[in-house]
Write an enzyme that holds these catalytic residues in place. Structure first.
Site, mmCIF file in Angstrom:
data_model
loop_
_atom_site.group_PDB
_atom_site.id
_atom_site.type_symbol
_atom_site.label_atom_id
_atom_site.label_comp_id
_atom_site.label_asym_id
_atom_site.label_seq_id
_atom_site.Cartn_x
_atom_site.Cartn_y
_atom_site.Cartn_z
ATOM 1 N N ARG A 30 0.800 -1.233 0.000
ATOM 2 C CA ARG A 30 0.000 0.000 0.000
ATOM 3 C C ARG A 30 0.831 1.279 0.000
ATOM 4 N NH1 ARG A 30 -5.278 -0.493 3.804
ATOM 5 N NH2 ARG A 30 -5.816 1.316 2.549
ATOM 6 N N HIS A 76 -8.448 -3.134 -6.525
ATOM 7 C CA HIS A 76 -8.027 -2.436 -5.306
ATOM 8 C C HIS A 76 -9.202 -2.254 -4.345
ATOM 9 C CE1 HIS A 76 -4.879 -0.136 -3.265
ATOM 10 N NE2 HIS A 76 -5.795 0.760 -2.940
ATOM 11 N N TYR A 120 -18.385 14.265 -11.144
ATOM 12 C CA TYR A 120 -18.340 15.426 -12.028
ATOM 13 C C TYR A 120 -17.120 15.438 -12.947
ATOM 14 C CZ TYR A 120 -21.833 17.223 -8.749
ATOM 15 O OH TYR A 120 -22.950 17.381 -7.971
#
Length: 747
Positions: A30, A76, A120
């Site tokens: 990670r 993921h 968006y």
């Protein structure tokens, strides 16, 4: 029934192993980038998912929410916010030297504005990502591993062709370790890698002829060039960076100080904090040169304007900004990455060498795959050319065969049984055929138009190209020098296509030295009301309104503007306040609460005395506690700069009652809660340090305590109010210290 066994284990050992497993999971899976592609797992998976979705640089943008959802579902499973944050950062050209994602919409600003919601914004791969990070994935160039639920395959590492770990840098916090690598100029890093490929004996200092230092997207100036060699040698150190400052003349004759580039560490909220810090310099009167500050930054770049007075020493003021604000800051370097499956801190040369080794490994796999494909193609081409030379026989075999398998068996093994031929000669010729399996399949699938003369010529030409490719690939695989030349050529191509001018200047600069202008020392007056609101006023105003001030304000005195005010509290604390920190106002102004400019706590402490520090050096102070502990201390001991110090030592449960300046007084009078009074000469009190407890001034009865203390001059007569009555304390006879005193008979 299967026998079950209970395994006994020490709890601490299980916890230790579990923590180690967790830590390594965070470190490897990670938080830290792989040295080979310079990417963390979430970055690698996001880019690969975009590649798989076909969101290429020359295709339309796709909603970020689609990319995030697909990445989370396939590769993921750690939450959508981490994936979207990763996508946003890879699209921000003020954070990445080489943005890997082409973002469309609001992806945040350098001033700290966050990106719009993922529903968006839109994104697609940047061209450089597709060409230098994801190319050749179909050529078995890297290993693919199962995803988290073994339903998909994902690359263990991307076949990145550049030292991305250096180019884009990285930041991440793992368990017990962190990585922090500054970004570098793409062209410089590639030149250094090419140089190392040509001469493996180059030292770190020699490689720094190519890599001058970090190249931050925000520009700025690295000022400790001489320390860079040690940083690049060890992979650890501190880089000091400054913003870029220019000057221009304002219309009104003032000077405008323009900050056009900021330290990389100031990205985000740091810009707003810098402006606030500069404003605070003016508010706290650290400098009187500032007229105004405004942030005029836009899409065109950073522009912070500080308007200064005409006579400002610009160099000295700039040094003030370097010393007191984040215009000069430190970037901590720790070039930590996953190398051979383990976290390792690496220097410049070892990073480049690791990338070179990775390039040779991917090149070997790539050209092995290409050689195999070309070899297979050559086999087919030779079969087709040979078939065209005996096309009549091939057609006769096809027309005479009853099944495809029968025709193929004839082409491969020369078996003519069951096939109708026109002549005995055709049978003999067919029995001599020995095409390979692949060639036979190609012949059986060949279309008739391939028999056209021009098509045959093209086939022969293609075969010649295939043979040349095979020769070239074999040479690359067998000769390391040839492979090195190919890798270098690819690197030069990437450099020429995507190189940018260096943004960050690198040099060796002296530490900023700010010379404070000595402030003109003048007399002012400190006044504080009974509610704890304090201010300073002009000394002339104080003299004119002396009687009014003495009646309306609890504490008032003249003091130098460069001095401090000493505030003593019942807990034995001394709070010092710079006169400059107090607002200068008029008589009608309210002032500022004393606790706003000091460490004084209104909920726990009570003020018992306020004195000017500048006058204490020539005086002695008398300390009296409620338990009648007394001492005289030289006022010079309170000439301190710390905001909070212990003014005296108190016994448990005791409180400081008063702190008085001793001038020409002869005696003091102590008065207790139970009505006893004692007058004795001050000469009986010893001079002690502020850390002393003092001596007994009065022998108190049980449960009694001192409530008042007065100082008297020789033969002085003074009426004092005690409760609702009054008494002339000058009539009290002088007795010895530490005696019981006498009960006062009040009228």
């Amino acid at each position: 029934m299967e026998e079950q066994r209970i395994i006994r284990s020490e709890y601490s050992e299980i916890m230790q192993q579990s923590y180690i497993d967790y830590a390594m999971s965070v470190i490897v899976a990670r938080a830290l980038p792989d040295i080979r592609d310079g990417l963390k797992p979430v970055q690698r998976r996001t880019l690969y998912d975009m590649y798989e979705l076909g969101i290429r640089y020359d295709r339309p943008y796709r909603k970020s929410a689609r990319i995030v959802g697909d990445t989370m579902g396939k590769y993921h499973p750690h939450g959508d916010s981490s994936i979207y944050d990763c996508l946003v950062v890879m699209a921000q050209n003020f954070k990445k030297e080489l943005p890997l994602v082409d973002g469309h919409g609001n992806f945040g600003t350098i001033e700290g504005d966050s990106a719009a919601a993922m529903r968006y914004t839109e994104a697609r791969l940047a061209r450089v990502t597709q060409e230098a990070f994801l190319a050749d994935l179909d050529k078995d160039i890297v290993d693919f591993v199962p995803n988290f639920d073994a339903t998909e395959k994902e690359p263990a590492v991307l076949p990145v062709k550049i030292p991305n770990f250096l180019v884009n840098g990285s930041e991440g916090i793992a368990v017990g370790m962190a990585t922090s690598t500054p970004p570098h100029n793409l062209a410089e890093v590639i030149d250094a890698q090419i140089a190392l490929m040509q001469d493996e004996t180059l030292s770190t200092r020699q490689l720094m002829r190519y890599v001058k230092g970090p190249d931050f997207p925000t520009g700025g100036i690295v000022i400790n060039k001489d320390e860079l060699a040690a940083i690049y040698e060890t992979g650890e150190g501190k880089i000091r960076i400054r913003g870029k400052v220019e000057t221009e003349k304002a219309k009104n004759g003032h000077i405008n100080l323009i900050i056009s580039e900021i330290p990389y560490t100031m990205i985000g909220a740091g810009i707003g904090k810098f402006c606030a810090d500069v404003a605070a310099l003016a508010e706290k009167k650290v400098t009187n040169d500032i007229i105004d500050i405004s942030n005029q930054s836009s899409k065109e770049g950073i522009r912070i304007v500080i308007e200064l007075k005409k006579d400002t020493d610009v160099e000295n003021f700039t040094n003030l900004l370097y010393k007191k604000t984040k215009l000069e800051d430190t970037f901590g370097v720790n070039m930590l990455a996953i190398y051979n499956g383990r976290p390792e801190t690496m220097g410049l040369k070892s990073i480049l060498q690791a990338n070179i080794d990775f390039q040779f490994e991917t090149a070997r796999r790539k050209y092995t795959t290409l050689l195999q494909k070309e070899t297979d193609k050559k086999e087919v081409q030779e079969g087709l050319i040979k078939a065209c030379n005996v096309i009549d026989l091939v057609i006769e075999i096809l027309r005479g065969s009853k099944t495809r398998a029968q025709a193929k068996d004839c082409l491969v093994n020369g078996v003519t049984d069951g096939i109708n031929f026109k002549s005995r000669e055709s049978v003999v010729m067919a029995s001599q055929l020995h095409f390979t399996e692949r060639q036979a399949d190609a012949i059986l699938e060949m279309r008739l138009y391939k028999l056209i003369g021009l098509e045959l010529d093209a086939l022969i030409k293609e075969h010649e190209e295939t043979v040349a490719n095979i020769y070239r690939y074999e040479d690359i695989l067998e000769d390391r020098t040839s492979m090195s030349m190919v890798i270098q050529e690819e690197l030069r191509s990437i450099r020429n296509e995507y190189k940018q001018k260096r943004k960050t200047e690198v040099g060796q600069f002296d530490e900023a030295v700010y010379e404070e202008k000595p402030e003109e020392e003048i007399d002012v007056a400190f006044i504080m009301d009974r509610f704890g609101y304090a201010k300073t006023i002009d000394a002339t105003t104080y003299d004119k309104n002396f009687d009014t001030i003495k009646n309306d304000f609890k504490y008032s005195f003249k003091i130098k503007n460069t001095s401090r005010v000493c505030v003593f509290t019942h807990l034995g604390n001394l709070h010092t306040i710079k006169v400059q920190d107090l607002p200068a106002g008029k008589m009608r102004d309210k002032g500022v609460p004393i606790d706003n400019v000091s460490n004084y706590d209104t909920t726990k402490e009570q003020i018992i005395a306020v004195l000017p520090q500048s006058s204490l050096n020539i005086y002695r102070l008398l300390f009296v506690t409620k338990s009648a502990m007394m001492k005289i201390v030289s006022g010079g001991e309170f000439d301190v700069t710390r905001k909070l110090v212990a003014a005296t030592k108190l016994s448990d449960g005791d409180e400081l009652l008063s702190v008085s300046v001793v001038t020409d007084e002869e005696s003091c009078v102590l008065y207790t809660e139970n009505g006893y009074a004692l007058r004795f000469l001050l000469e009986e009190l010893p001079d002690q340090k502020k850390t002393a407890v003092g001596v007994h001034g009065m022998n108190l009865a049980k449960n009694d305590s001192v409530s008042d203390m007065w100082l008297l001059k020789p033969e002085e007569s003074r009426e004092v109010a005690i409760g609702e009555k009054s008494f002339d304390i000058g009539t009290i006879k002088i007795a010895g210290r530490n005696t019981k005193g006498s009960k006062l008979k009040l009228k």
